[in-house]
Design a protein around this motif. Structure first.
Motif, PDB file in Angstrom:
ATOM      1  N   LYS A 151      40.918  54.611  44.112  1.00  0.00           N
ATOM      2  CA  LYS A 151      40.805  55.380  45.356  1.00  0.00           C
ATOM      3  C   LYS A 151      42.049  56.239  45.587  1.00  0.00           C
ATOM      4  N   ASP A 152      43.180  55.758  45.100  1.00  0.00           N
ATOM      5  CA  ASP A 152      44.434  56.492  45.281  1.00  0.00           C
ATOM      6  C   ASP A 152      44.536  57.720  44.386  1.00  0.00           C
ATOM      7  N   PHE A 153      43.532  57.923  43.507  1.00  0.00           N
ATOM      8  CA  PHE A 153      43.511  59.148  42.694  1.00  0.00           C
ATOM      9  C   PHE A 153      43.251  60.383  43.563  1.00  0.00           C
ATOM     10  N   GLU A 154      42.641  60.162  44.721  1.00  0.00           N
ATOM     11  CA  GLU A 154      42.332  61.291  45.595  1.00  0.00           C
ATOM     12  C   GLU A 154      43.607  62.057  45.960  1.00  0.00           C
ATOM     13  N   ASN A 155      43.496  63.388  45.861  1.00  0.00           N
ATOM     14  CA  ASN A 155      44.601  64.288  46.197  1.00  0.00           C
ATOM     15  C   ASN A 155      45.805  64.138  45.268  1.00  0.00           C
ATOM     16  N   ILE A 170      37.559  58.842  35.028  1.00  0.00           N
ATOM     17  CA  ILE A 170      38.081  58.966  36.388  1.00  0.00           C
ATOM     18  C   ILE A 170      36.952  58.840  37.404  1.00  0.00           C
ATOM     19  N   GLU A 171      35.862  59.548  37.148  1.00  0.00           N
ATOM     20  CA  GLU A 171      34.713  59.500  38.056  1.00  0.00           C
ATOM     21  C   GLU A 171      34.136  58.091  38.136  1.00  0.00           C
ATOM     22  N   LYS A 178      33.992  54.035  46.002  1.00  0.00           N
ATOM     23  CA  LYS A 178      33.417  55.067  46.865  1.00  0.00           C
ATOM     24  C   LYS A 178      34.429  56.169  47.193  1.00  0.00           C
ATOM     25  N   ALA A 179      35.242  56.482  46.208  1.00  0.00           N
ATOM     26  CA  ALA A 179      36.209  57.579  46.355  1.00  0.00           C
ATOM     27  C   ALA A 179      35.605  58.862  45.805  1.00  0.00           C
ATOM     28  N   ASP A 180      36.209  59.991  46.145  1.00  0.00           N
ATOM     29  CA  ASP A 180      35.675  61.308  45.779  1.00  0.00           C
ATOM     30  C   ASP A 180      36.429  61.885  44.579  1.00  0.00           C
ATOM     31  N   PRO A 181      35.810  61.896  43.374  1.00  0.00           N
ATOM     32  CA  PRO A 181      36.489  62.427  42.190  1.00  0.00           C
ATOM     33  C   PRO A 181      36.766  63.922  42.272  1.00  0.00           C
ATOM     34  N   ASN A 182      36.062  64.623  43.170  1.00  0.00           N
ATOM     35  CA  ASN A 182      36.313  66.060  43.330  1.00  0.00           C
ATOM     36  C   ASN A 182      37.676  66.338  43.959  1.00  0.00           C
TER      37      ASN A 182
END
Length: 352
Positions: A151-155, A170-171, A178-182
């Motif tokens: 989840k900490d991959f976000e941003n 990563i995705e 439930k994190a956003d890979p985009n």
């Protein structure tokens, strides 16, 4: 050494693009009768010397502790005991898989992911032993980046080599939380290693802990490590493996058995005596950092066999799970014929 840059599918893409006599005993004095021991020595010196079979083994990358068992088998005479004269070589531009498949090398170091994608595209390569039982790779980042879960991959910014597998990994991990890979910025860092990349504009990268992670410990640069297999059993694949070609298995099964037996002895030695094994690798490849080799070997040796009944053992479920994961993430365009991708048939009953 850029071990963190061992990009399995990148290597596969490259692979797919390339479809005496002895000393005589001293003569007795004139008129003297030769003693039994002298006669035996003379007879032994005249006995025919068993001819060794020349064998080439190609590495996947520059020498490191993934390869220690091979160097041990050569140094301790295990290959010779099996009738083999082994030459350990570096991969060419086409990669190790291509050399194994084409016969340019008889055996080599590969990866489950590489063999999987290769066989889908007709590369006749087969895994004959798992070097390490469980996947020791994952996403690493300096502790200061505070990346403790997917989840900490976000941003954050990921530094890689441009393989579709990276995006899929990563995705896949982020979806478990439930994190956003985009929200991840992906940058191609080319040949830059982990330590160089994270000192610039990169937050995390994909590494093998046994080398880069241990190196970070020695450098006093603590990292957070997110292992792939912690988030999915399907990502606990064999990396690396020893491989050969279908042709070798069909035409020279005894040679494959002999090579695998010697390699098993080499890796068992490294399991039992990590410090001695590390010194053998250091002696064979003096350009390596001795402190890193020793520390890496101590970390990796218990992981070669781990919870398997013997070194080298491979499970069908592991091959099936990862192939299905690749298919689900559109990294394959058809199902893998799992039963032809690997074999345990050439492993000795025990590594001891």
């Amino acid at each position: 050494m850029k071990w963190s840059k061992i990009a399995p599918l990148m290597l596969v893409s490259a692979a797919i693009a390339v479809s005496g006599c002895g000393n005589q005993a001293a003569q007795p004095n004139a008129g003297a009768t030769a003693s039994p021991s002298a006669a035996m020595t003379t007879a032994a010196s005249q006995a025919p010397v068993k001819k060794l079979t020349d064998v080439k083994v190609v590495l996947d990358w520059t020498p490191n502790t993934n390869h220690t068992g091979l160097y041990v088998a050569k140094d301790q005479g295990y290959f010779e005991q099996e009738g083999l004269n082994v030459q350990i070589i570096q991969p060419g531009e086409g990669g190790a898989d291509a050399m194994i498949a084409s016969g340019a090398a008889d055996f080599g170091v590969s990866y489950q992911e590489g063999i999987t994608q290769g066989r889908i595209q007709g590369v006749p390569i087969v895994s004959i032993a798992a070097v390490i039982q469980h996947n020791t790779s994952g996403f690493a980042s300096p502790v200061a980046k505070n990346i403790k879960s997917p989840k900490d991959f976000e941003n954050k910014t990921y530094g890689g080599w441009g393989s579709p597998a990276e995006n899929a990994m990563i995705e896949s991990l982020m979806q478990t939380e439930k994190a956003d890979p985009n929200k991840v910025k992906i940058v191609n860092i080319g040949d830059a290693d982990y330590f160089t990349a994270v000192k610039r504009d990169i937050d995390f990268a994909w590494i093998y802990y046994a080398w880069t992670g241990v190196d970070a410990e020695l450098r006093g640069e603590p990292m957070n490590m997110i292992y792939l297999n912690k988030y999915s059993d399907k990502l606990d694949y064999y990396t690396p493996v020893l491989a050969t070609s279908e042709k070798m298995i069909k035409e020279k099964p005894d040679l494959v058995k002999a090579f695998t037996a010697a390699a098993a002895k080499g890796y068992q030695f490294a399991i039992d005596k990590p410090e001695d094994a590390a010194n053998i690798l250091i002696k064979a490849v003096p350009d390596l950092d001795p402190k890193l080799v020793m520390a890496s070997q101590k970390w990796l040796s218990p992981r070669y066999k781990d919870d398997a009944p013997r070194w080298g053992e491979q499970k069908r479920s592991v091959w099936d799970n990862y192939a299905n994961w690749m298919l689900d993430h559109k990294l394959l365009d058809k199902n893998l014929d799992v039963d032809h991708a690997f074999t345990n048939d050439f492993l000795p009953a025990s590594s001891k």
